[in-house]
Each structure stands twice: as C-alpha cells, then as structure tokens.
Write a protein that holds these residues in place. Structure first.
Motif, PDB file in Angstrom:
ATOM      1  N   THR A  23     125.352  34.642  80.665  1.00  0.00           N
ATOM      2  CA  THR A  23     126.346  34.611  81.722  1.00  0.00           C
ATOM      3  C   THR A  23     126.611  33.135  81.978  1.00  0.00           C
ATOM      4  OG1 THR A  23     124.685  34.533  83.474  1.00  0.00           O
ATOM      5  CG2 THR A  23     125.425  36.727  82.770  1.00  0.00           C
ATOM      6  N   GLU A  24     127.270  32.835  83.058  1.00  0.00           N
ATOM      7  CA  GLU A  24     127.527  31.428  83.360  1.00  0.00           C
ATOM      8  C   GLU A  24     126.245  30.664  83.671  1.00  0.00           C
ATOM      9  OE1 GLU A  24     130.483  31.030  86.389  1.00  0.00           O
ATOM     10  OE2 GLU A  24     131.994  32.070  85.207  1.00  0.00           O
ATOM     11  N   ASP A  25     125.212  31.358  84.155  1.00  0.00           N
ATOM     12  CA  ASP A  25     124.009  30.621  84.569  1.00  0.00           C
ATOM     13  C   ASP A  25     122.690  31.106  83.959  1.00  0.00           C
ATOM     14  OD1 ASP A  25     123.690  32.984  85.939  1.00  0.00           O
ATOM     15  OD2 ASP A  25     123.646  32.074  87.918  1.00  0.00           O
ATOM     16  N   THR A  26     122.736  32.115  83.076  1.00  0.00           N
ATOM     17  CA  THR A  26     121.512  32.631  82.470  1.00  0.00           C
ATOM     18  C   THR A  26     121.722  32.945  80.982  1.00  0.00           C
ATOM     19  OG1 THR A  26     120.827  33.629  84.558  1.00  0.00           O
ATOM     20  CG2 THR A  26     119.746  34.441  82.578  1.00  0.00           C
ATOM     21  N   TYR A  27     120.752  32.541  80.187  1.00  0.00           N
ATOM     22  CA  TYR A  27     120.735  32.851  78.756  1.00  0.00           C
ATOM     23  C   TYR A  27     119.555  33.788  78.528  1.00  0.00           C
ATOM     24  CZ  TYR A  27     120.544  32.008  73.686  1.00  0.00           C
ATOM     25  OH  TYR A  27     120.551  32.149  72.317  1.00  0.00           O
ATOM     26  N   PHE A  28     119.725  34.792  77.667  1.00  0.00           N
ATOM     27  CA  PHE A  28     118.590  35.647  77.341  1.00  0.00           C
ATOM     28  C   PHE A  28     118.578  35.954  75.863  1.00  0.00           C
ATOM     29  CE2 PHE A  28     121.639  39.036  77.382  1.00  0.00           C
ATOM     30  CZ  PHE A  28     121.115  39.991  76.528  1.00  0.00           C
ATOM     31  N   ALA A  56     113.204  36.671  76.605  1.00  0.00           N
ATOM     32  CA  ALA A  56     113.117  35.369  77.274  1.00  0.00           C
ATOM     33  C   ALA A  56     114.403  35.108  78.049  1.00  0.00           C
ATOM     34  CB  ALA A  56     112.897  34.255  76.253  1.00  0.00           C
ATOM     35  N   TYR A  57     114.243  34.499  79.225  1.00  0.00           N
ATOM     36  CA  TYR A  57     115.365  34.056  80.047  1.00  0.00           C
ATOM     37  C   TYR A  57     115.286  32.547  80.193  1.00  0.00           C
ATOM     38  CZ  TYR A  57     116.041  38.845  81.807  1.00  0.00           C
ATOM     39  OH  TYR A  57     116.276  40.180  81.930  1.00  0.00           O
ATOM     40  N   ALA A  58     116.460  31.902  80.220  1.00  0.00           N
ATOM     41  CA  ALA A  58     116.548  30.469  80.476  1.00  0.00           C
ATOM     42  C   ALA A  58     117.743  30.216  81.387  1.00  0.00           C
ATOM     43  CB  ALA A  58     116.719  29.697  79.169  1.00  0.00           C
ATOM     44  N   ASP A  59     117.620  29.212  82.248  1.00  0.00           N
ATOM     45  CA  ASP A  59     118.738  28.840  83.109  1.00  0.00           C
ATOM     46  C   ASP A  59     119.754  28.056  82.300  1.00  0.00           C
ATOM     47  OD1 ASP A  59     117.613  29.999  85.408  1.00  0.00           O
ATOM     48  OD2 ASP A  59     116.426  28.196  85.801  1.00  0.00           O
ATOM     49  N   LEU A  60     121.031  28.264  82.614  1.00  0.00           N
ATOM     50  CA  LEU A  60     122.117  27.551  81.948  1.00  0.00           C
ATOM     51  C   LEU A  60     122.857  26.677  82.954  1.00  0.00           C
ATOM     52  CD1 LEU A  60     124.093  30.142  79.769  1.00  0.00           C
ATOM     53  CD2 LEU A  60     122.755  28.221  78.978  1.00  0.00           C
ATOM     54  N   THR A  61     123.182  25.477  82.538  1.00  0.00           N
ATOM     55  CA  THR A  61     124.094  24.653  83.339  1.00  0.00           C
ATOM     56  C   THR A  61     125.510  25.081  82.978  1.00  0.00           C
ATOM     57  OG1 THR A  61     124.262  22.966  81.629  1.00  0.00           O
ATOM     58  CG2 THR A  61     122.486  22.691  83.282  1.00  0.00           C
ATOM     59  N   GLU A  65     115.125  25.511  78.518  1.00  0.00           N
ATOM     60  CA  GLU A  65     113.731  25.786  78.874  1.00  0.00           C
ATOM     61  C   GLU A  65     113.568  27.231  79.327  1.00  0.00           C
ATOM     62  OE1 GLU A  65     111.977  22.970  81.541  1.00  0.00           O
ATOM     63  OE2 GLU A  65     112.797  21.266  80.426  1.00  0.00           O
ATOM     64  N   ILE A  66     112.578  27.890  78.746  1.00  0.00           N
ATOM     65  CA  ILE A  66     112.301  29.285  79.088  1.00  0.00           C
ATOM     66  C   ILE A  66     111.744  29.333  80.512  1.00  0.00           C
ATOM     67  CG2 ILE A  66     110.854  31.282  78.552  1.00  0.00           C
ATOM     68  CD1 ILE A  66     110.877  30.259  75.605  1.00  0.00           C
ATOM     69  N   ARG A  67     112.373  30.135  81.368  1.00  0.00           N
ATOM     70  CA  ARG A  67     111.864  30.293  82.736  1.00  0.00           C
ATOM     71  C   ARG A  67     111.069  31.580  82.906  1.00  0.00           C
ATOM     72  NH1 ARG A  67     115.305  34.084  85.320  1.00  0.00           N
ATOM     73  NH2 ARG A  67     117.493  33.733  84.823  1.00  0.00           N
ATOM     74  N   GLN A  68     111.292  32.537  81.995  1.00  0.00           N
ATOM     75  CA  GLN A  68     110.563  33.807  82.065  1.00  0.00           C
ATOM     76  C   GLN A  68     110.476  34.374  80.661  1.00  0.00           C
ATOM     77  OE1 GLN A  68     112.107  36.577  84.970  1.00  0.00           O
ATOM     78  NE2 GLN A  68     111.235  38.332  83.894  1.00  0.00           N
ATOM     79  N   LEU A  69     109.282  34.805  80.279  1.00  0.00           N
ATOM     80  CA  LEU A  69     109.077  35.423  78.966  1.00  0.00           C
ATOM     81  C   LEU A  69     108.317  36.725  79.188  1.00  0.00           C
ATOM     82  CD1 LEU A  69     109.364  35.187  75.880  1.00  0.00           C
ATOM     83  CD2 LEU A  69     107.186  33.970  75.868  1.00  0.00           C
ATOM     84  N   ASP A  70     108.962  37.843  78.854  1.00  0.00           N
ATOM     85  CA  ASP A  70     108.380  39.164  79.088  1.00  0.00           C
ATOM     86  C   ASP A  70     107.952  39.810  77.783  1.00  0.00           C
ATOM     87  OD1 ASP A  70     109.106  39.060  81.848  1.00  0.00           O
ATOM     88  OD2 ASP A  70     111.140  39.704  81.335  1.00  0.00           O
ATOM     89  N   ASN A  71     106.815  40.467  77.802  1.00  0.00           N
ATOM     90  CA  ASN A  71     106.383  41.289  76.692  1.00  0.00           C
ATOM     91  C   ASN A  71     106.955  42.684  76.954  1.00  0.00           C
ATOM     92  OD1 ASN A  71     104.962  43.173  75.078  1.00  0.00           O
ATOM     93  ND2 ASN A  71     103.225  41.771  74.898  1.00  0.00           N
ATOM     94  N   LEU A  72     108.065  42.998  76.297  1.00  0.00           N
ATOM     95  CA  LEU A  72     108.720  44.286  76.526  1.00  0.00           C
ATOM     96  C   LEU A  72     107.892  45.442  75.980  1.00  0.00           C
ATOM     97  CD1 LEU A  72     112.485  43.489  75.807  1.00  0.00           C
ATOM     98  CD2 LEU A  72     111.347  43.730  78.007  1.00  0.00           C
ATOM     99  N   THR A  73     107.161  45.214  74.901  1.00  0.00           N
ATOM    100  CA  THR A  73     106.343  46.285  74.331  1.00  0.00           C
ATOM    101  C   THR A  73     105.364  46.815  75.383  1.00  0.00           C
ATOM    102  OG1 THR A  73     106.577  45.460  72.076  1.00  0.00           O
ATOM    103  CG2 THR A  73     104.670  46.868  72.526  1.00  0.00           C
TER     104      THR A  73
END
Length: 190
Positions: free
Chosen positions: A42-47, A59-64, A93-101
């Motif tokens: 989106t405008e502010d989040t990369y996944f 993984a989620y990262a913030d976007l400028t 930079e990764i702000r959240q990394l989830d183990n989906l399994t």
C-alpha cells in the motif's frame, strides 16, 4: 492491501542455510531465495509471503512515500521488473515477521465450525475466496491469511448464473466441513 498480486514464478536456489530469525531487511529475504507466494504494498506498508524450507512466513515493512511511489511506478511488462523491484524493496527494514505455518488452525479447531451458518462465518470475518462447486456446495473462503474449502449443507440444486450470489446463498446454510487449503490473502491478519 492494495496492489497485491500473486507470484506465478519462483526464484529458488539453495536456502537450507537461511536463518529466518536473522532477517532484518526485505533484501535478506530475497537473498535467501525462498519460494515467493505473494507480495504487495500500500502507500505505507510492504508485505511478502514466502515458503522457506517448508515453512510459510509473512514479513511486513514500513514504506515511505518515496519508496512507495518508486514501486508503483514500475512497469510489470519491463523485462527488468524483478531486478528493479528487488533493488527498491531490499533496503526496507522488516517490522514484523510471522510464522504463518504455526498459525494454521488444527483440524480440531476447524471442526468446531461444523453446524454454524454461513452468516455466522461471514459475521466472523470470513470472505468469499477463489470459487465454489455448487454440485457439492464447496465454497472457497478466506479467513485471516488462509483459504479454506467450506462445505455447506445442500438444501436444493443451484444453478450458476451471471447474477448468482454465493454469499447470499450460503448465509442460511449450515457448515458440514471445513478444510485448510493454503494461503488465501497472505496480507490479512487474523
């Protein structure tokens, strides 16, 4: 999340030595060459959703705004698209990394949905997924990041017409079974 697309290609090499816990940037993920399942922004989040050594991660990262604009300006038809995309996204930079399994519900948990109505699932955030089979009343539904095959009781024979509304059809019907089917919309949080 906006501008989500499913990856049809796979960038795989040896990833056996990759240590997910050490990943700090999106570039670390790219360097491990996992099987990418989905990515978007989106405008502010990369996944990015990926499979590494048989385990699904997100993984989620913030976007400028600047980086978001650069990603949005890329041309999907450009033969260099993947290289350009990776060059832009790698420093994030990764702000959240989830183990989906680890988040996949057990069959025992899914069996607790038997007897609920379609409307109860909808009220709990279940959405229409990737299709349905009216002969068996199997409906692909998403909940959180996952896709499921939900079988409903069959109260009559239905015909698939241009204006057929599967959600309205299943709303009063009871769930007969629910089976995990994989990633639905990996960006969704449970």
């Amino acid at each position: 999340l906006g501008d989500v697309y499913k990856r049809q290609e796979s960038f795989q090499t040896s990833s056996a030595s990759a240590d997910v816990a050490s990943f700090k940037t999106i570039g670390d993920i790219f360097a491990a060459n996992p099987d990418e399942r989905e990515r978007g922004n989106t405008e502010d989040t990369y996944f990015i959703v990926f499979d590494l050594n048989g385990t699904l991660y997100r993984a989620y990262a913030d976007l400028t705004k600047d980086v978001s604009d650069q990603l949005m300006a890329l041309d999907f038809d450009d033969p260099q698209y993947e290289e350009k995309h990776r060059a832009i996204a790698s420093a994030l930079e990764i702000r959240q990394l989830d183990n989906l399994t680890e988040m996949i519900p057990s069959q025992d948990e899914l069996d607790k949905l038997i007897g609920k109505t379609g409307q109860e699932l909808i009220d709990d955030g279940w959405t229409e997924g990737f299709g349905y089979n009216l002969a068996d009343m199997d409906v692909y539904m998403n909940h959180g990041p996952f896709s499921y095959i939900v079988r409903f009781e069959k109260d009559k024979d239905y015909q698939n017409t241009d204006d057929f509304d599967i959600i309205a059809t299943i709303a009063p019907l009871k769930v007969v079974s629910v089976t995990y089917d994989g990633i639905g919309n990996g960006s969704e949080i449970n």
